[in-house]
Design a protein around this motif. Sequence first.
Motif, mmCIF file in Angstrom:
data_model
loop_
_atom_site.group_PDB
_atom_site.id
_atom_site.type_symbol
_atom_site.label_atom_id
_atom_site.label_comp_id
_atom_site.label_asym_id
_atom_site.label_seq_id
_atom_site.Cartn_x
_atom_site.Cartn_y
_atom_site.Cartn_z
ATOM 1 N N TRP A 107 0.819 -1.224 0.000
ATOM 2 C CA TRP A 107 0.000 0.000 0.000
ATOM 3 C C TRP A 107 0.847 1.266 0.000
ATOM 4 O O TRP A 107 0.422 2.298 -0.522
ATOM 5 N N LYS A 108 2.057 1.181 0.549
ATOM 6 C CA LYS A 108 2.939 2.354 0.584
ATOM 7 C C LYS A 108 3.610 2.591 -0.766
ATOM 8 O O LYS A 108 3.665 3.722 -1.261
ATOM 9 N N TYR A 109 4.141 1.525 -1.377
ATOM 10 C CA TYR A 109 4.941 1.672 -2.583
ATOM 11 C C TYR A 109 4.230 1.269 -3.867
ATOM 12 O O TYR A 109 4.699 1.588 -4.960
ATOM 13 N N ASP A 117 -1.365 1.161 -14.745
ATOM 14 C CA ASP A 117 -2.514 0.316 -15.090
ATOM 15 C C ASP A 117 -2.579 -0.922 -14.199
ATOM 16 O O ASP A 117 -3.657 -1.374 -13.824
ATOM 17 N N GLU A 118 -1.440 -1.458 -13.810
ATOM 18 C CA GLU A 118 -1.409 -2.612 -12.903
ATOM 19 C C GLU A 118 -1.937 -2.216 -11.531
ATOM 20 O O GLU A 118 -2.745 -2.917 -10.938
ATOM 21 N N TRP A 119 -1.466 -1.085 -11.004
ATOM 22 C CA TRP A 119 -1.911 -0.608 -9.697
ATOM 23 C C TRP A 119 -3.426 -0.374 -9.708
ATOM 24 O O TRP A 119 -4.130 -0.829 -8.790
ATOM 25 N N GLU A 120 -3.912 0.311 -10.719
ATOM 26 C CA GLU A 120 -5.346 0.590 -10.797
ATOM 27 C C GLU A 120 -6.145 -0.707 -10.884
ATOM 28 O O GLU A 120 -7.199 -0.841 -10.255
ATOM 29 N N ARG A 121 -5.656 -1.672 -11.636
ATOM 30 C CA ARG A 121 -6.353 -2.953 -11.791
ATOM 31 C C ARG A 121 -6.440 -3.702 -10.461
ATOM 32 O O ARG A 121 -7.509 -4.157 -10.063
#
Length: 137
Positions: A107-109, A117-121
């Motif tokens: 959650w921090k990094y 796009d990976e983070w949003e997914r």
Amino acid sequence: RMEDHQFYSRERLLELSKLEFQTYATLKQLGQLPAREIIDKSKTLLPPELAAEKLELLEEGFGSWTKSQYFQFVKAAAKFGRDDMASIAADMDLPIDAVEQYNVSFWKYGPTELKTDEWERVVTNIEKGEQKNCEKT
């Protein structure tokens, strides 16, 4: 190889690697390379304080976490909710402290280390799972 999901301090490690390579090239050009045994023993040509920093940064990452474990973590976080470390750890068959440490780094990094796009997914998947859990109760 440093994978995104392993959350290394990639930028600083690359700076140190570049400095180490430059040091090697300079010492080689000057004919002042230490004996191979000395390099093998110290595992670096960096000065002690930078060598210690490099080792510390390498230990902070999650080099033993595979891509498969990363996907399993995301799936379990969606299934149980991001805060249910006991259930996530049990689902992954890992010690809870290992999962807790990874969760903090995730959650921090995640927003900066994972591709956008990976983070949003993955966040969308986790939030959808959490929403389903709320609807069940």
